[in-house]
Write an enzyme that holds these catalytic residues in place. Structure first.
Site, mmCIF file in Angstrom:
data_model
loop_
_atom_site.group_PDB
_atom_site.id
_atom_site.type_symbol
_atom_site.label_atom_id
_atom_site.label_comp_id
_atom_site.label_asym_id
_atom_site.label_seq_id
_atom_site.Cartn_x
_atom_site.Cartn_y
_atom_site.Cartn_z
ATOM 1 N N ARG A 63 0.871 -1.195 0.000
ATOM 2 C CA ARG A 63 0.000 0.000 0.000
ATOM 3 C C ARG A 63 0.901 1.237 0.000
ATOM 4 O O ARG A 63 1.901 1.266 0.730
ATOM 5 C CB ARG A 63 -0.921 0.044 1.230
ATOM 6 C CG ARG A 63 -2.056 -0.970 1.192
ATOM 7 C CD ARG A 63 -3.060 -0.736 2.315
ATOM 8 N NE ARG A 63 -4.068 0.259 1.973
ATOM 9 C CZ ARG A 63 -4.961 0.729 2.846
ATOM 10 N NH1 ARG A 63 -4.967 0.327 4.093
ATOM 11 N NH2 ARG A 63 -5.862 1.618 2.461
ATOM 12 N N ASP A 91 -2.563 9.223 7.565
ATOM 13 C CA ASP A 91 -1.678 8.205 6.985
ATOM 14 C C ASP A 91 -0.311 8.766 6.644
ATOM 15 O O ASP A 91 0.678 8.031 6.563
ATOM 16 C CB ASP A 91 -2.323 7.581 5.753
ATOM 17 C CG ASP A 91 -3.446 6.659 6.181
ATOM 18 O OD1 ASP A 91 -4.525 7.163 6.520
ATOM 19 O OD2 ASP A 91 -3.216 5.443 6.242
HETATM 20 O O1 MRU Z 1 -7.698 2.366 4.381
HETATM 21 P P1 MRU Z 1 -7.492 2.328 5.868
HETATM 22 O O2 MRU Z 1 -8.631 1.711 6.594
HETATM 23 O O3 MRU Z 1 -6.162 1.723 6.248
HETATM 24 O O4 MRU Z 1 -7.436 3.868 6.285
HETATM 25 C C1 MRU Z 1 -7.144 4.185 7.618
HETATM 26 C C2 MRU Z 1 -7.167 5.626 7.896
HETATM 27 O O5 MRU Z 1 -7.363 6.458 7.028
HETATM 28 C C3 MRU Z 1 -6.829 6.037 9.307
HETATM 29 O O6 MRU Z 1 -7.495 7.206 9.665
HETATM 30 C C4 MRU Z 1 -5.313 6.272 9.421
HETATM 31 O O7 MRU Z 1 -4.594 5.197 8.923
HETATM 32 C C5 MRU Z 1 -4.896 6.543 10.821
HETATM 33 S S1 MRU Z 1 -5.033 5.131 11.857
HETATM 34 C C6 MRU Z 1 -4.526 5.580 13.404
#
Ligand code: MRU
Length: 371
Positions: free
Chosen positions: A106, A257
Site C-alpha cells: 500500500r 496516513d
Molecule cells: O484504508 P485504511 O482503513 O487503512 O485507512 C485508515 C485511515 O485512514 C486512518 O485514519 C489512518 O490510517 C490513521 S489510523 C490511526
C-alpha cells in the site's frame, strides 16, 4: 464477562511458530475471526486487502513480517566468523527483496516504509559489527519489531493525553474512518482522547462517520467504541455538516496516513470535506499523528502518493445487488489530503503542533531527538 473486541491484539507476533496472528478486520463487526499468517504473500495480501489496516498497525505488522521473513531465510549451517561476510551478503539480499515486496502493498501510509526502514537500519548496523553471528542479527531484529509494537502503545497513550487537554467533559466529538485501537495496538490515535476521557468520566458524545466506501467508521469505529461502553452515534458521511450546524460537535479528531512538513495531512477519503465543514462552522479540527506518520522529507501534501482502489468497492460492495450502471466510470481514491490551513492542530506524542506547521513540526522532532 466474555471477551470483547478490545481484548484481542490487532497484530500479535507468535514467534515460537513463526506466524503473525491478526483480527481479520474485513469480517468485522459480524464475526471476530483471528487468522494466522506466515508467508510473504499472506503478509502482503493482509495489508492490501485491509485485513490489517490503519497506518500504525500496518507499521507494527510490517516490522513483525520482515523479522519473520528474515528468520525464515534460514540461518546458515556454518554461522561462524570465518563465513560471516558471505553469510551476511546472502541474508542482506533476502532482507532487501522481502522489504521491497512488503513495501509495495500500500502506498499512502508512511508507517509501512518507516517501520521497514527502521528494521533495515538495525539490520545494516548489525552487518557492520563483525562480532555478530547471523543468529544474533536475527535476534536484534526481533528486539526491534517488539520495540516498535511497545512504543505504539505508549505513543497512542500520550496522543490521548495531549488530545484530552483540548476538550471538556460532555463535549460532542466527531471522528472519521477508524483511527482506533483496531488501527493501532491500543487506544488508537484519534480515539485515544475518547478512551482516556471515558476512563475519567468525561461522558463524551461520539459521532462516528460511516466512511464510504469501505465503512471503516460504521463497521469498526462504531463497533470498538460501543464495545468500550461509550455513547456512540453513527451517521452517514454527508450528515456531518448538519451535526456541526446544529452545535452537536465541539471538536473533530481524525487520524492520518502521512503528514507533509507543511502540515498537509493525508487521511481516509472524505476527511478534507469534513475539515472544510468544520472550518465553516468554527469547529476545531484536530489531526492525531504519531511522529512515525509525519514525513518531513515531503514539502507539501501534493507529494503524498494516493492509493486508488477498485471500482467495485463503490458500485457493488455492501449492496445486495450492483447499484450502479455496468461500465460506469468510477473515481475511488482511498485517501485525500487536507490542506494545512484547515487544521487547527496536529496532536502528536510530543505535544500539539499549530500553524505555521513548517516550524512547529520541526520543533516536535527536536523534542523527540532530545528525549
Ligand atoms: O484504508 P485504511 O482503513 O487503512 O485507512 C485508515 C485511515 O485512514 C486512518 O485514519 C489512518 O490510517 C490513521 S489510523 C490511526
Amino acid at each position: 464477562m466474555g471477551k470483547t473486541i478490545l481484548d484481542y491484539e490487532t497484530a500479535e507476533l507468535l514467534d515460537n511458530v513463526n506466524k503473525i496472528r491478526i483480527i481479520d478486520q474485513t469480517q468485522l463487526p459480524g464475526r471476530i475471526e483471528c487468522i494466522e499468517l506466515e508467508t510473504a504473500k499472506q503478509f502482503w495480501d493482509a495489508i492490501y486487502l485491509l485485513q490489517v489496516r490503519g497506518a500504525p498497525a500496518i507499521g507494527v505488522f510490517a516490522g513483525f513480517a520482515i523479522y519473520l521473513l528474515t528468520k525464515e531465510t534460514g540461518l546458515p549451517k556454518e554461522d561462524t566468523r570465518e563465513n560471516r561476510a558471505e553469510n551476511f551478503a546472502a541474508l542482506r539480499d533476502a532482507f532487501e527483496k522481502k522489504k521491497d515486496y512488503l513495501n509495495s502493498s500500500r502506498p499512502t501510509a508512511v508507517n509501512l516504509s518507516w517501520a521497514l526502514r527502521r528494521m533495515e537500519k538495525v539490520f545494516l548496523s548489525c552487518g557492520e559489527n563483525d562480532r555478530l553471528t547471523m543468529r544474533e542479527i536475527v535476534e536484534r531484529l526481533h528486539e526491534e519489531c517488539v520495540a516498535i509494537r511497545d512504543e505504539d502503545v505508549e505513543v497512542c497513550r500520550r496522543i490521548g493525553e495531549n488530545g484530552l487537554a483540548l476538550v471538556k467533559p460532555g463535549d460532542g466529538l466527531l471522528t472519521h474512518c477508524n483511527a482506533g485501537q483496531l488501527a493501532t495496538i491500543r487506544y488508537g490515535t484519534a480515539t485515544a482522547p475518547m478512551y482516556l476521557g471515558h476512563e475519567r468520566g468525561y461522558n463524551f458524545h461520539i459521532y462516528c462517520d460511516e466512511t464510504r466506501p469501505l465503512l471503516q467508521g460504521g463497521r469498526l469505529t462504531a463497533f470498538e467504541l460501543s464495545s468500550a461502553g461509550m455513547d456512540v452515534t453513527l451517521e452517514c458521511d454527508n450528515m456531518s455538516a448538519s451535526l456541526m450546524k446544529t452545535g452537536k460537535v465541539q471538536a473533530v479528531f481524525v487520524g492520518c496516513d502521512r503528514v507533509a512538513s507543511n502540515g498537509d495531512a493525508a487521511n481516509k477519503i472524505g476527511t478534507s470535506l469534513l475539515a472544510l465543514a468544520a472550518k465553516h462552522y468554527g469547529v476545531p479540527f484536530y489531526v492525531c499523528a504519531p511522529t512515525s506518520t509525519i514525513d518531513m522529507s515531503l514539502q507539501t501534501g501534493d507529494e503524498i502518493p494516493i492509493e486508488q482502489r477498485k471500482p467495485e468497492e463503490v458500485t457493488e460492495m455492501w449492496y445486495a445487488k450492483r447499484m450502479a450502471p455496468e461500465g460506469i466510470k468510477v473515481y475511488n481514491p482511498a485517501f485525500d489530503v487536507t490542506d494545512h490551513t484547515l487544521i487547527t492542530g496536529i496532536v502528536t506524542e510530543y505535544g500539539v503542533a499549530r500553524a505555521p506547521y513548517t516550524e512547529s513540526l520541526r520543533e516536535i522532532f527536536a523534542k523527540k531527538d532530545a528525549e
